[in-house]
Scaffold this motif. Structure first.
Motif, PDB file in Angstrom:
ATOM      1  N   ILE B 129       0.862  -1.188   0.000  1.00  0.00           N
ATOM      2  CA  ILE B 129       0.000   0.000   0.000  1.00  0.00           C
ATOM      3  C   ILE B 129       0.889   1.225   0.000  1.00  0.00           C
ATOM      4  O   ILE B 129       1.682   1.444   0.915  1.00  0.00           O
ATOM      5  N   SER B 130       0.766   2.009  -1.056  1.00  0.00           N
ATOM      6  CA  SER B 130       1.470   3.279  -1.080  1.00  0.00           C
ATOM      7  C   SER B 130       0.541   4.302  -0.460  1.00  0.00           C
ATOM      8  O   SER B 130      -0.479   4.665  -1.032  1.00  0.00           O
ATOM      9  N   ALA B 131       0.874   4.746   0.741  1.00  0.00           N
ATOM     10  CA  ALA B 131       0.035   5.712   1.436  1.00  0.00           C
ATOM     11  C   ALA B 131       0.784   7.044   1.464  1.00  0.00           C
ATOM     12  O   ALA B 131       1.368   7.424   2.463  1.00  0.00           O
ATOM     13  N   ARG B 153      12.270 -16.303  -5.861  1.00  0.00           N
ATOM     14  CA  ARG B 153      12.918 -17.594  -5.605  1.00  0.00           C
ATOM     15  C   ARG B 153      12.630 -18.106  -4.189  1.00  0.00           C
ATOM     16  O   ARG B 153      12.764 -19.275  -3.897  1.00  0.00           O
ATOM     17  N   PHE B 154      12.268 -17.187  -3.287  1.00  0.00           N
ATOM     18  CA  PHE B 154      11.959 -17.586  -1.908  1.00  0.00           C
ATOM     19  C   PHE B 154      10.454 -17.727  -1.675  1.00  0.00           C
ATOM     20  O   PHE B 154      10.020 -17.860  -0.537  1.00  0.00           O
ATOM     21  N   GLY B 155       9.675 -17.596  -2.741  1.00  0.00           N
ATOM     22  CA  GLY B 155       8.232 -17.613  -2.560  1.00  0.00           C
ATOM     23  C   GLY B 155       7.704 -16.286  -2.048  1.00  0.00           C
ATOM     24  O   GLY B 155       6.616 -16.203  -1.506  1.00  0.00           O
ATOM     25  N   LEU B 156       8.522 -15.226  -2.209  1.00  0.00           N
ATOM     26  CA  LEU B 156       8.082 -13.883  -1.803  1.00  0.00           C
ATOM     27  C   LEU B 156       7.543 -13.172  -3.033  1.00  0.00           C
ATOM     28  O   LEU B 156       8.188 -13.138  -4.074  1.00  0.00           O
ATOM     29  N   GLU B 157       6.376 -12.553  -2.874  1.00  0.00           N
ATOM     30  CA  GLU B 157       5.750 -11.953  -4.040  1.00  0.00           C
ATOM     31  C   GLU B 157       4.769 -10.874  -3.593  1.00  0.00           C
ATOM     32  O   GLU B 157       4.154 -10.989  -2.538  1.00  0.00           O
ATOM     33  N   PHE B 158       4.644  -9.832  -4.431  1.00  0.00           N
ATOM     34  CA  PHE B 158       3.578  -8.853  -4.208  1.00  0.00           C
ATOM     35  C   PHE B 158       2.378  -9.287  -5.025  1.00  0.00           C
ATOM     36  O   PHE B 158       2.507  -9.602  -6.206  1.00  0.00           O
ATOM     37  N   VAL B 159       1.219  -9.288  -4.378  1.00  0.00           N
ATOM     38  CA  VAL B 159       0.025  -9.761  -5.072  1.00  0.00           C
ATOM     39  C   VAL B 159      -0.960  -8.610  -5.273  1.00  0.00           C
ATOM     40  O   VAL B 159      -0.871  -7.562  -4.628  1.00  0.00           O
ATOM     41  N   ALA B 160      -1.919  -8.842  -6.184  1.00  0.00           N
ATOM     42  CA  ALA B 160      -2.801  -7.768  -6.627  1.00  0.00           C
ATOM     43  C   ALA B 160      -3.921  -7.468  -5.640  1.00  0.00           C
ATOM     44  O   ALA B 160      -4.460  -6.376  -5.626  1.00  0.00           O
ATOM     45  N   SER B 161      -4.292  -8.443  -4.820  1.00  0.00           N
ATOM     46  CA  SER B 161      -5.440  -8.228  -3.940  1.00  0.00           C
ATOM     47  C   SER B 161      -5.074  -8.526  -2.495  1.00  0.00           C
ATOM     48  O   SER B 161      -4.336  -9.475  -2.222  1.00  0.00           O
ATOM     49  N   PRO B 162      -5.621  -7.766  -1.560  1.00  0.00           N
ATOM     50  CA  PRO B 162      -5.383  -8.086  -0.150  1.00  0.00           C
ATOM     51  C   PRO B 162      -5.946  -9.460   0.222  1.00  0.00           C
ATOM     52  O   PRO B 162      -5.468 -10.103   1.147  1.00  0.00           O
ATOM     53  N   ARG B 163      -6.943  -9.912  -0.525  1.00  0.00           N
ATOM     54  CA  ARG B 163      -7.549 -11.231  -0.257  1.00  0.00           C
ATOM     55  C   ARG B 163      -6.558 -12.362  -0.524  1.00  0.00           C
ATOM     56  O   ARG B 163      -6.721 -13.461  -0.035  1.00  0.00           O
ATOM     57  N   HIS B 164      -5.578 -12.101  -1.361  1.00  0.00           N
ATOM     58  CA  HIS B 164      -4.581 -13.132  -1.669  1.00  0.00           C
ATOM     59  C   HIS B 164      -3.337 -12.977  -0.799  1.00  0.00           C
ATOM     60  O   HIS B 164      -2.372 -13.704  -0.975  1.00  0.00           O
ATOM     61  N   ALA B 165      -3.354 -11.992   0.082  1.00  0.00           N
ATOM     62  CA  ALA B 165      -2.107 -11.613   0.748  1.00  0.00           C
ATOM     63  C   ALA B 165      -2.015 -12.176   2.160  1.00  0.00           C
ATOM     64  O   ALA B 165      -3.023 -12.496   2.800  1.00  0.00           O
ATOM     65  N   ASP B 166      -0.766 -12.272   2.614  1.00  0.00           N
ATOM     66  CA  ASP B 166      -0.485 -12.689   3.991  1.00  0.00           C
ATOM     67  C   ASP B 166      -0.086 -11.499   4.854  1.00  0.00           C
ATOM     68  O   ASP B 166       0.305 -11.666   6.007  1.00  0.00           O
ATOM     69  N   GLY B 167      -0.121 -10.322   4.271  1.00  0.00           N
ATOM     70  CA  GLY B 167       0.252  -9.151   5.050  1.00  0.00           C
ATOM     71  C   GLY B 167       0.345  -7.928   4.161  1.00  0.00           C
ATOM     72  O   GLY B 167       0.206  -8.018   2.940  1.00  0.00           O
ATOM     73  N   ILE B 168       0.561  -6.770   4.789  1.00  0.00           N
ATOM     74  CA  ILE B 168       0.668  -5.539   4.013  1.00  0.00           C
ATOM     75  C   ILE B 168       2.030  -4.886   4.246  1.00  0.00           C
ATOM     76  O   ILE B 168       2.637  -5.035   5.305  1.00  0.00           O
ATOM     77  N   VAL B 169       2.484  -4.191   3.215  1.00  0.00           N
ATOM     78  CA  VAL B 169       3.716  -3.406   3.296  1.00  0.00           C
ATOM     79  C   VAL B 169       3.334  -1.961   3.023  1.00  0.00           C
ATOM     80  O   VAL B 169       2.871  -1.637   1.930  1.00  0.00           O
ATOM     81  N   ILE B 170       3.492  -1.102   4.017  1.00  0.00           N
ATOM     82  CA  ILE B 170       3.101   0.295   3.852  1.00  0.00           C
ATOM     83  C   ILE B 170       4.322   1.137   3.510  1.00  0.00           C
ATOM     84  O   ILE B 170       5.367   1.034   4.159  1.00  0.00           O
ATOM     85  N   THR B 171       4.193   1.958   2.463  1.00  0.00           N
ATOM     86  CA  THR B 171       5.214   2.970   2.179  1.00  0.00           C
ATOM     87  C   THR B 171       4.533   4.335   2.287  1.00  0.00           C
ATOM     88  O   THR B 171       3.333   4.455   2.061  1.00  0.00           O
ATOM     89  N   GLY B 172       5.295   5.336   2.609  1.00  0.00           N
ATOM     90  CA  GLY B 172       4.739   6.688   2.698  1.00  0.00           C
ATOM     91  C   GLY B 172       4.235   6.998   4.090  1.00  0.00           C
ATOM     92  O   GLY B 172       3.991   6.096   4.904  1.00  0.00           O
ATOM     93  N   PRO B 192      -3.646 -15.496   9.776  1.00  0.00           N
ATOM     94  CA  PRO B 192      -2.679 -14.592  10.387  1.00  0.00           C
ATOM     95  C   PRO B 192      -2.019 -13.703   9.335  1.00  0.00           C
ATOM     96  O   PRO B 192      -1.825 -14.128   8.205  1.00  0.00           O
ATOM     97  N   LYS B 193      -1.668 -12.483   9.728  1.00  0.00           N
ATOM     98  CA  LYS B 193      -1.098 -11.555   8.758  1.00  0.00           C
ATOM     99  C   LYS B 193      -0.024 -10.714   9.421  1.00  0.00           C
ATOM    100  O   LYS B 193       0.021 -10.612  10.654  1.00  0.00           O
ATOM    101  N   ILE B 194       0.803 -10.125   8.593  1.00  0.00           N
ATOM    102  CA  ILE B 194       1.866  -9.274   9.130  1.00  0.00           C
ATOM    103  C   ILE B 194       1.723  -7.847   8.596  1.00  0.00           C
ATOM    104  O   ILE B 194       1.073  -7.614   7.577  1.00  0.00           O
ATOM    105  N   VAL B 195       2.322  -6.902   9.310  1.00  0.00           N
ATOM    106  CA  VAL B 195       2.353  -5.507   8.862  1.00  0.00           C
ATOM    107  C   VAL B 195       3.814  -5.066   8.813  1.00  0.00           C
ATOM    108  O   VAL B 195       4.547  -5.209   9.790  1.00  0.00           O
ATOM    109  N   VAL B 196       4.231  -4.563   7.654  1.00  0.00           N
ATOM    110  CA  VAL B 196       5.605  -4.107   7.468  1.00  0.00           C
ATOM    111  C   VAL B 196       5.587  -2.617   7.139  1.00  0.00           C
ATOM    112  O   VAL B 196       4.796  -2.171   6.303  1.00  0.00           O
ATOM    113  N   LEU B 197       6.426  -1.849   7.820  1.00  0.00           N
ATOM    114  CA  LEU B 197       6.572  -0.437   7.478  1.00  0.00           C
ATOM    115  C   LEU B 197       7.878  -0.290   6.699  1.00  0.00           C
ATOM    116  O   LEU B 197       8.949  -0.612   7.206  1.00  0.00           O
ATOM    117  N   CYS B 198       7.768   0.187   5.472  1.00  0.00           N
ATOM    118  CA  CYS B 198       8.932   0.227   4.602  1.00  0.00           C
ATOM    119  C   CYS B 198       9.334   1.674   4.312  1.00  0.00           C
ATOM    120  O   CYS B 198       8.573   2.430   3.700  1.00  0.00           O
TER     121      CYS B 198
END
Lengths: 511, 253
Positions: B129-131, B153-172, B192-198
């Motif tokens: 999420i670009s806030a 390669r690690f199974g890390l990916e940005f996905v198009a929908s929050p419904r497909h996601a395991d967490g959010i990454v906030i920028t801004g 379960p989900k995670i919140v990352v501040l980037c």
């Protein structure tokens, strides 16, 4: 027209003048003069805004004349008393001014009579009508059982900035697209006044649009240098020019990669994507940040382009050039790619002039807008730059223009490296200023051709030489309209390639 | 086909084989170190555009630091930015670098919630999420998936929908205008989900701290699982932070 010009103040790009020298006109006079000056295609409005001044509202209009390299400054003062404030709209006759009048209306509640539709621009925190929330945007609607609306955003599917797109569709066909922005509003213009230190303001300028760090920070530095009477030596000019052109090459390359992604051409995606990396890594080798944050400072630079860096840059460009050409020769001749881009999302020359596109979005449709050429700054004053022009205004034109501009920028950087004797001599790079003495009651206008187009910064100082008002204009302010027009009568599935082909700034617009 | 193969051959292998050991060359400004040299601390604090520097002892808050490097330029004997990009942590106290501290900034394993390693050990899909981010953080997060860094390669990916996601990454810095959208998006992510501040803007507001156009209330309501400092953070800072958070060590290689 010659007589009219006497009622304006003529300045050059980056120059500062006393505010009192700008003739203050009655609105009727101001109105007639703006209309008259904008009759010719060579003159266009680069900024038009208002700010509170001694209990009044002061209007400043900056018109750039591409023939003479002059910027005409016009002014009008409005007494803000009680009651509804009304002015006659200029947009009635000059469509390109629509966004500026909307902005003044949003900030100060001035009703522009005859404006086609005064809509919010960015829902700033200090807007005149605080009751109007970001979710209340008045979209254009077409009532029909046959039609449906598709709303997208503010959060998009990709890793990109937020904005809301509203499509009115007839089946798969888009009749109308309207884009609502403002989600990114951070109050940049206010913070530029509230944060008192030069360094704070500089890092703010770096964050106006992080993908155009060099462009916006250079515009900011030029405004400050103008107001404090600092002249920059040719070596600093050359280094800034190189940084600006490197930014252009890197972003264009990334955008070509993204366009390939959107038509599922994986080789193009991977190779152009990988080609961007050494460019931004070079910027990091130069100044410690891949986006050039820290590089542009008022009056000087902390990071000199040393002989080793110059050699490294030459090697980088040589290597990039053949790799880019090899890939581009393939990607630009592939029928499956051409077929998706050709004839899609056309903005005609007439439309481009009507909405006043700038930068790439103008040059794709044969509108010659390029500040490097028309109002040269930095090294562009010494080494002329000839803009690359295309005619068709479709996705392919935007895709192809990026390639041509990359090639042109590579050549231009080489010219700067070759012709600039400053790199041969021991010309010293000045140390950046930490504190500035700005001339009081003055105004400075600075324009830079960023990779998206013309960036215009204006600052006004008060009696103590403090910045009283700061105005930022990103090229996206004009160009978002072009994306809207591009989508008309297209299939909604063509939106991604159109959006990518412009790659406009949300935060630069929202400030 | 021959042409394509030629292009591929010319470009060779672009990927960085071992992301956990990769180095970002100087003059990249990563984790700073502060010496015990005697300098005018007041002037040093005054210099910092975001007030990231404190005294007694002299320290830099990486959640506020813009990595502009101006303090190093003015006081080279006191402050030095190393090229160490490993800076992400789940403990906000670890974001403070004090005088004399040379150690790497790592995650506190005890603070990682039990379900994170259990559920996200082999795959983690994130919604970005670009806030009110300035698009430099967004571009660097985009670069995490490019041929060089290839976090896929690690199974890390940005996905198009929050419904497909395991967490959010906030920028801004989270603008007032985006505040509600951030709430809605986070609520749409299944637990379960995670919140990352980037990035510095997300962690503290950065240079936008104090702006009336921000609304950071959301951050009071959620548990932050990872802070990724930088302006913008380097892709390696982000990827290594996520790996530390979610992976059982021996599986990273």
């Amino acid at each position: 027209m010659t007589e009219d010009i006497e009622n304006t103040l003529k300045i050059k790009n980056g120059q500062a003048v006393s505010l009192s020298k700008i003739p203050v006109l009655e609105y009727q006079e101001f109105y007639a003069l703006v209309l008259d000056l904008l009759q010719t295609e060579d003159v266009h409005c680069v900024n038009y805004y208002a700010f509170p001044h001694n209990d009044n509202l002061r209007f400043i209009c900056c018109l750039a004349d591409d023939r003479t390299q002059d910027i005409y400054l016009l002014s009008h003062i409005m007494t803000t008393g009680r009651g509804l404030l009304k002015l006659e709209s200029l947009t009635k006759y000059i469509g390109t001014l629509h966004i500026f009048e909307r902005e003044i209306w949003e900030n100060f509640g001035i009703e522009f009579e005859g404006h086609p539709w005064l809509k919010p621009v960015r829902f700033p925190h200090n807007r005149y009508n605080g009751n109007l929330k970001v979710n209340d945007y008045p979209f254009y609607k077409i009532e029909s059982d046959e039609l449906h609306e598709v709303g997208v955003g503010p959060i998009h599917a990709g890793v990109i900035e937020p904005g809301h797109f509203r499509f009115t569709c007839n089946g798969e066909m888009v009749l109308h697209l309207e884009i609502q922005l403002g989600w990114q509003h951070r109050g940049v213009e206010h913070l530029l006044l509230e944060k008192p230190k030069l360094l704070q303001r500089t890092v703010l300028a770096e964050s106006i649009a992080g993908d155009t760090t060099i462009g916006h920070t250079l515009a900011f530095a030029q405004v400050m240098e103008g107001l404090s009477g600092i002249s920059v030596n040719s070596r600093l000019d050359a280094e800034r020019t190189i940084a600006l052109e490197l930014e252009r090459i890197a972003v264009h390359t990334g955008d070509i990669s993204a366009l390939c992604t959107d038509v599922a051409y994986q080789l193009g995606t991977a190779v152009f994507g990988a080609l961007r990396t050494p460019l931004i890594n070079y910027t990091q080798t130069w100044c410690g940040n891949r986006f050039g944050k820290g590089l542009i400072r008022t009056g000087g630079s902390h990071y000199s382009l040393t002989d080793e860096l110059v050699q490294e840059l030459r090697n980088l460009l040589d290597d990039f050039e053949w790799r880019f050409k090899e890939m581009a020769d393939k990607a630009y001749s592939l029928v499956s790619v051409e077929n998706r881009f050709d004839d899609i999302g056309i903005v005609t020359n007439r439309q481009a002039k009507l909405i006043g596109t700038v930068g790439m979005a103008a040059r794709m449709s044969g509108v010659k807008r390029d500040i490097r050429h028309s109002h040269p700054f930095a090294s562009f004053s010494d080494i002329p730059y000839v803009p690359v022009m295309l005619e068709k205004g479709d996705v392919y034109a935007r895709y192809y223009l990026r390639r041509l501009e990359i090639e042109e920028s590579i050549n231009y950087i080489r010219k700067v490296l070759d012709e600039k004797s400053c790199f041969l001599s021991e010309a010293l790079l000045p140390v950046p200023e930490t504190n500035l003495n700005l001339s009081p009651v003055s105004i400075s206008v600075s324009m830079v051709e960023g990779w998206r187009g013309e960036i215009c910064h204006c600052a006004v100082t008060d009696e103590q030489g403090k910045i009283m008002h700061y105005k930022v204009k990103d090229p996206s302010m004009h160009n978002w309209k072009a994306l809207e027009l591009s989508l008309r009568d297209l299939e909604i599935s063509d939106f991604p390639i159109n959006n990518k082909s412009y790659n406009l700034s949300y935060c630069g617009h929202d400030l | 086909m021959i042409k394509e193969t030629q292009i591929l051959t010319h470009h060779g292998r672009q990927y960085i084989p071992d992301l956990t050991e990769a180095c970002v060359p100087a003059p990249f400004r990563g984790r700073p170190v502060i010496s015990s040299a005697e300098i005018d601390v007041k002037a040093l604090m005054e210099l910092c555009p975001t007030g990231a520097i404190s005294k007694n002892p002299v320290s830099i808050h990486l959640g506020r630091c813009l990595f502009c490097g101006e303090c190093e330029l003015a006081f080279p004997e006191k402050i030095r930015f190393t090229n160490d990009h490993i800076m992400a942590t789940n403990d906000s106290k670890k974001l403070v670098v004090r005088e004399g501290e040379e150690g790497r900034i790592l995650l506190d394993p005890d603070m990682i919630r039990e379900e994170i390693k259990r559920v996200f050990n082999r795959s983690l899909k994130l919604r970005q999420i670009s806030a009110a981010g300035d698009n430099s953080c967004e571009l660097e997060l985009g670069a995490c998936g490019n041929p060089n860094f290839d976090m896929g390669r690690f199974g890390l990916e940005f996905v198009a929908s929050p419904r497909h996601a395991d967490g959010i990454v906030i920028t801004g810095p989270i603008s007032e205008n985006m505040a509600e959208a951030v709430q809605i998006c986070n609520a749409a992510v299944p637990s379960p989900k995670i919140v990352v501040l980037c990035g510095v803007d997300a962690i503290s507001g950065g240079i936008f701290t104090g702006s009336r156009a921000l609304n950071r209330e959301f951050l009071q309501e959620v548990h932050i699982d990872l802070y990724v400092p930088g302006n913008p953070p380097h892709p390696l800072t982000f990827i290594n932070g996520i790996l530390e958070l979610t992976r059982v060590k021996h599986l990273i290689q």
